[in-house]
Motif scaffolding. Sequence first.
Motif, mmCIF file in Angstrom:
data_model
loop_
_atom_site.group_PDB
_atom_site.id
_atom_site.type_symbol
_atom_site.label_atom_id
_atom_site.label_comp_id
_atom_site.label_asym_id
_atom_site.label_seq_id
_atom_site.Cartn_x
_atom_site.Cartn_y
_atom_site.Cartn_z
ATOM 1 N N PRO A 85 1.328 -0.673 0.100
ATOM 2 C CA PRO A 85 0.142 -0.342 -0.142
ATOM 3 C C PRO A 85 1.148 1.121 -0.157
ATOM 4 C CG PRO A 85 -0.081 -1.019 2.176
ATOM 5 C CD PRO A 85 0.493 -1.693 1.171
ATOM 6 N N ALA A 86 0.597 2.333 -0.469
ATOM 7 C CA ALA A 86 1.177 3.485 -0.911
ATOM 8 C C ALA A 86 1.660 4.067 1.102
ATOM 9 C CB ALA A 86 0.264 4.138 -1.505
ATOM 10 N N PRO A 87 2.480 5.022 1.007
ATOM 11 C CA PRO A 87 2.492 5.528 2.432
ATOM 12 C C PRO A 87 1.482 5.868 2.626
ATOM 13 C CG PRO A 87 4.237 5.537 0.559
ATOM 14 C CD PRO A 87 3.602 5.001 0.221
ATOM 15 N N ALA A 88 1.466 6.363 4.213
ATOM 16 C CA ALA A 88 0.002 7.606 4.359
ATOM 17 C C ALA A 88 0.984 8.948 3.774
ATOM 18 C CB ALA A 88 0.116 7.202 5.345
ATOM 19 N N VAL A 89 0.049 9.935 4.101
ATOM 20 C CA VAL A 89 0.299 11.073 3.054
ATOM 21 C C VAL A 89 0.257 12.286 5.052
ATOM 22 C CG1 VAL A 89 -0.530 13.375 2.167
ATOM 23 C CG2 VAL A 89 -0.340 11.149 0.909
ATOM 24 N N ARG A 90 1.030 13.247 4.649
ATOM 25 C CA ARG A 90 0.975 13.459 6.551
ATOM 26 C C ARG A 90 1.146 15.272 6.421
ATOM 27 N NH1 ARG A 90 2.025 9.050 10.188
ATOM 28 N NH2 ARG A 90 2.371 7.273 9.209
ATOM 29 N N SER A 91 1.342 15.463 7.661
ATOM 30 C CA SER A 91 0.870 16.944 7.009
ATOM 31 C C SER A 91 2.865 17.063 7.338
ATOM 32 C CB SER A 91 0.636 17.946 7.923
ATOM 33 O OG SER A 91 1.008 17.725 9.468
ATOM 34 N N ARG A 92 3.189 18.692 7.470
ATOM 35 C CA ARG A 92 4.909 18.572 7.333
ATOM 36 C C ARG A 92 5.318 18.596 8.664
ATOM 37 N NH1 ARG A 92 6.936 23.679 3.742
ATOM 38 N NH2 ARG A 92 7.161 22.590 1.817
ATOM 39 N N SER A 93 4.317 19.691 9.449
ATOM 40 C CA SER A 93 4.262 19.158 11.368
ATOM 41 C C SER A 93 4.636 17.523 12.072
ATOM 42 C CB SER A 93 3.556 20.365 12.415
ATOM 43 O OG SER A 93 2.216 19.343 11.829
ATOM 44 N N GLU A 94 3.929 16.843 11.457
ATOM 45 C CA GLU A 94 3.879 15.482 11.762
ATOM 46 C C GLU A 94 5.155 14.596 10.942
ATOM 47 O OE1 GLU A 94 -0.739 14.241 11.937
ATOM 48 O OE2 GLU A 94 0.256 13.449 10.056
ATOM 49 N N GLY A 95 5.315 14.965 10.038
ATOM 50 C CA GLY A 95 6.482 14.655 9.090
ATOM 51 C C GLY A 95 7.933 14.814 9.484
ATOM 52 N N PHE A 96 7.559 16.295 10.795
ATOM 53 C CA PHE A 96 9.294 16.676 11.661
ATOM 54 C C PHE A 96 9.338 15.861 12.693
ATOM 55 C CE2 PHE A 96 9.111 20.867 8.833
ATOM 56 C CZ PHE A 96 10.473 20.243 8.255
ATOM 57 N N GLN A 97 7.849 15.917 13.433
ATOM 58 C CA GLN A 97 7.685 15.329 14.530
ATOM 59 C C GLN A 97 7.959 13.622 14.238
ATOM 60 O OE1 GLN A 97 3.913 16.173 15.805
ATOM 61 N NE2 GLN A 97 4.352 17.647 16.372
ATOM 62 N N LEU A 98 7.845 12.936 13.883
ATOM 63 C CA LEU A 98 8.225 11.264 13.117
ATOM 64 C C LEU A 98 10.018 11.983 13.350
ATOM 65 C CD1 LEU A 98 5.331 9.693 11.072
ATOM 66 C CD2 LEU A 98 5.988 9.985 12.973
ATOM 67 N N MET A 99 10.406 13.481 12.733
ATOM 68 C CA MET A 99 11.531 12.481 12.557
ATOM 69 C C MET A 99 12.251 12.959 13.479
ATOM 70 S SD MET A 99 13.939 14.851 8.835
ATOM 71 C CE MET A 99 12.368 16.316 8.804
ATOM 72 N N ARG A 100 12.282 13.379 14.076
ATOM 73 C CA ARG A 100 12.542 14.112 15.192
ATOM 74 C C ARG A 100 12.571 12.975 16.033
ATOM 75 N NH1 ARG A 100 12.088 20.634 16.436
ATOM 76 N NH2 ARG A 100 12.330 21.245 14.526
ATOM 77 N N ALA A 101 11.727 12.073 16.212
ATOM 78 C CA ALA A 101 11.225 10.466 17.204
ATOM 79 C C ALA A 101 12.582 10.165 16.627
ATOM 80 C CB ALA A 101 9.709 10.826 17.228
ATOM 81 N N ARG A 102 12.729 9.385 15.097
ATOM 82 C CA ARG A 102 13.595 8.949 15.887
ATOM 83 C C ARG A 102 15.108 9.704 15.518
ATOM 84 N NH1 ARG A 102 10.570 7.823 9.243
ATOM 85 N NH2 ARG A 102 9.065 6.684 10.266
ATOM 86 N N TRP A 103 15.551 10.314 15.501
ATOM 87 C CA TRP A 103 16.585 11.068 15.941
ATOM 88 C C TRP A 103 16.791 10.504 17.143
ATOM 89 C CZ3 TRP A 103 16.827 16.511 13.181
ATOM 90 C CH2 TRP A 103 16.430 16.309 11.508
ATOM 91 N N GLU A 104 15.982 11.120 18.305
ATOM 92 C CA GLU A 104 16.249 10.940 19.771
ATOM 93 C C GLU A 104 16.686 9.368 19.685
ATOM 94 O OE1 GLU A 104 16.289 12.676 21.767
ATOM 95 O OE2 GLU A 104 16.446 14.711 19.898
#
Length: 114
Positions: A85-104
Amino acid sequence: MSEPSVWTKRRMGALMGGGVGLTIGFLFGSWSILQNGAGPRGVLSTLSKTMLSSAATFSFFLAIGSVIRNDSPILEAAHLRLMAPAPAVRSRSEGFQLMRARWEEERRRESSRS
């Protein structure tokens, strides 16, 4: 237990095609002899020629079909990748939050290794 190889599948397809071809050749050959007569070569020769030509044709095409339908792990993985399935489309702020959580999470893993 490993899967059968391509050549084993080809042989199995050819054998199944030969069996189907002999049966179909017998049915159609017998019908043709009953309907039109045996001809100058006789019943057995006409029937055997029909059966063998039908068996060779079916055997050839089923062997090719078995190889084409070979479900190797590489082809299966590619198919699963294409059908994912195609990846879910997220807003920029959600994407940044996920990226920061992965970095942490990565920082925590790196600090725990040291």
